[in-house]
Write an enzyme that holds these catalytic residues in place. Sequence first.
Site, PDB file in Angstrom:
ATOM      1  N   ASP A  93      44.605  25.379  45.497  1.00 51.21           N
ATOM      2  CA  ASP A  93      45.682  24.463  45.143  1.00 51.21           C
ATOM      3  C   ASP A  93      45.855  23.453  46.273  1.00 51.21           C
ATOM      4  O   ASP A  93      45.234  23.567  47.328  1.00 51.21           O
ATOM      5  CB  ASP A  93      46.971  25.220  44.836  1.00 51.21           C
ATOM      6  CG  ASP A  93      47.512  25.995  46.029  1.00 51.21           C
ATOM      7  OD1 ASP A  93      47.035  25.782  47.147  1.00 51.21           O
ATOM      8  OD2 ASP A  93      48.425  26.812  45.831  1.00 51.21           O
ATOM      9  N   GLY A  96      50.993  21.251  47.342  1.00 47.54           N
ATOM     10  CA  GLY A  96      52.187  20.561  46.857  1.00 47.54           C
ATOM     11  C   GLY A  96      53.307  21.490  46.434  1.00 47.54           C
ATOM     12  O   GLY A  96      54.476  21.253  46.726  1.00 47.54           O
ATOM     13  N   ASP A 147      49.852  16.650  44.900  1.00 49.06           N
ATOM     14  CA  ASP A 147      50.936  16.143  44.061  1.00 49.06           C
ATOM     15  C   ASP A 147      52.273  16.637  44.570  1.00 49.06           C
ATOM     16  O   ASP A 147      52.347  17.511  45.436  1.00 49.06           O
ATOM     17  CB  ASP A 147      50.739  16.578  42.606  1.00 49.06           C
ATOM     18  CG  ASP A 147      50.941  18.088  42.417  1.00 49.06           C
ATOM     19  OD1 ASP A 147      50.657  18.849  43.378  1.00 49.06           O
ATOM     20  OD2 ASP A 147      51.363  18.503  41.336  1.00 49.06           O
ATOM     21  N   ASP A 267      46.798  30.923  36.533  1.00 47.40           N
ATOM     22  CA  ASP A 267      46.858  31.789  37.719  1.00 47.40           C
ATOM     23  C   ASP A 267      48.281  32.270  37.878  1.00 47.40           C
ATOM     24  O   ASP A 267      49.216  31.614  37.429  1.00 47.40           O
ATOM     25  CB  ASP A 267      46.461  31.011  38.980  1.00 47.40           C
ATOM     26  CG  ASP A 267      47.591  30.095  39.446  1.00 47.40           C
ATOM     27  OD1 ASP A 267      48.338  30.476  40.370  1.00 47.40           O
ATOM     28  OD2 ASP A 267      47.758  29.002  38.866  1.00 47.40           O
ATOM     29  N   CYS A 305      43.668  52.413  28.574  1.00 50.96           N
ATOM     30  CA  CYS A 305      43.147  51.607  29.683  1.00 50.96           C
ATOM     31  C   CYS A 305      42.065  52.368  30.441  1.00 50.96           C
ATOM     32  O   CYS A 305      42.201  53.568  30.690  1.00 50.96           O
ATOM     33  CB  CYS A 305      44.293  51.229  30.622  1.00 50.96           C
ATOM     34  SG  CYS A 305      43.778  50.245  32.042  1.00 50.96           S
ATOM     35  N   CYS A 307      40.958  51.456  33.574  1.00 50.71           N
ATOM     36  CA  CYS A 307      40.989  51.186  35.018  1.00 50.71           C
ATOM     37  C   CYS A 307      41.096  52.486  35.802  1.00 50.71           C
ATOM     38  O   CYS A 307      41.492  53.522  35.247  1.00 50.71           O
ATOM     39  CB  CYS A 307      42.167  50.256  35.355  1.00 50.71           C
ATOM     40  SG  CYS A 307      43.744  51.121  35.568  1.00 50.71           S
ATOM     41  N   CYS A 310      44.462  54.480  35.598  1.00 52.00           N
ATOM     42  CA  CYS A 310      44.725  55.188  34.348  1.00 52.00           C
ATOM     43  C   CYS A 310      43.710  56.297  34.096  1.00 52.00           C
ATOM     44  O   CYS A 310      44.038  57.323  33.491  1.00 52.00           O
ATOM     45  CB  CYS A 310      44.728  54.194  33.181  1.00 52.00           C
ATOM     46  SG  CYS A 310      46.104  53.030  33.235  1.00 52.00           S
ATOM     47  N   HIS A 336      45.282  48.159  38.231  1.00 49.70           N
ATOM     48  CA  HIS A 336      45.620  48.295  36.812  1.00 49.70           C
ATOM     49  C   HIS A 336      46.102  46.967  36.216  1.00 49.70           C
ATOM     50  O   HIS A 336      45.649  46.561  35.140  1.00 49.70           O
ATOM     51  CB  HIS A 336      46.714  49.357  36.598  1.00 49.70           C
ATOM     52  CG  HIS A 336      47.322  49.270  35.241  1.00 49.70           C
ATOM     53  ND1 HIS A 336      46.716  49.785  34.113  1.00 49.70           N
ATOM     54  CD2 HIS A 336      48.451  48.638  34.800  1.00 49.70           C
ATOM     55  CE1 HIS A 336      47.450  49.493  33.050  1.00 49.70           C
ATOM     56  NE2 HIS A 336      48.507  48.801  33.445  1.00 49.70           N
TER      57      HIS A 336
END
Length: 376
Positions: A93, A96, A147, A267, A305, A307, A310, A336
């Site tokens: 980024d 700004g 910006d 994001d 899930c 992951c 889990c 997770h």
Amino acid sequence: MATGFSFTLAATDGRARTGVITTPRGEIRTPAFMPVGTAGTVKAMLPDSVRATGADILLGNTYHLMLRPGAERVARLGGLHKFMNWERPILTDSGGFQVMSLSSLRKMTEEGVTFSSHIDGSKHVLTPERSMEIQRLLGSDIVMAFDECTPFPAAQDVSLESMRRSMRWARRSRDAFGDRLGHALFGIQQGSVFREQREESAEALKAVGFDGYAVGGLAVGEGQGQMFDVLNYAPGMLPDDKPRYLMGVGKPDDIVGAVKRGIDMMDCVLPSRSGRTGQAWTRRGQVNLRNARHADDPRPVDEACSCPACRNYSRAYLHHVVRANEMIAGMLLTWHNLHYFQEIMAGMREAISKGRFASWENDFQSRRSEGDIEPL
């Protein structure tokens, strides 16, 4: 424009789009969620683990990295990719947004912003030219134009003045960026919640010409209803053949609503920040592992899930390590959350490509409305 950087649309379903951004460091499948690696790290995660969740690209933060360890130092050490051991694409980024949030520590002029570091009080100047220089030193693949992120709420005249300054800064950013082989520059649309200002901003950006376009100035307190109102028209003002990035969004239902309205990239710090405070995002909504109801629960946070949190740990264990302030709590819950956010993106990409986005979204919303599983 950036040679070696391209965007290909594979399918659309309503206004939802799926495609691929190609960069010299790898492909980014869209819609894409970018985990936030503020200071050169996604907090509580190793880079390989972030990649394992399905992330194609990370976000780095110009403001934080320029203050510590310093962009020149990162450049001397081989650039941000090498420095943080992430060889895939990075978007930085412009600084700004952070400077906007330092309202008591900054002074803004047409030239740029003078501000005091939140770390040690040292004085710094950030201009479009300096922002481009910092991002070049960091070596990011996608660079954001400098910006002013208009605060919310803003009166119409205040927003107009802010937006037009950002458009002048966008031109200066483009001039300072120059031609950098394999690196892309994105312009940022501003205009708060005012349709005419968003239109003027989009036209100004298109006249300059960018490799991608962001919708800025949202997720700053206006609420989901007003954000969606703006997204009903703002993405359509930007070129169809370039990626569209909604900055700083968001919760799972924000992300789905944004993709539905034509956004390709997002994001947010939410998955990692929530993970560090004992919050898990699941297909049934948010789960607070601090709550006593989980203390004897041998079930996983989310049975569907895959992951590590889990697969290998119970709610009871996660409740224990959260309450004991153990580091592993933030590590497992961040993993997770990032896994779940990437699962949402993968689900949307597949649904759009098959023309099934509406039914996918309906299923997503209905499961969330069920709420968490009943306590034992």
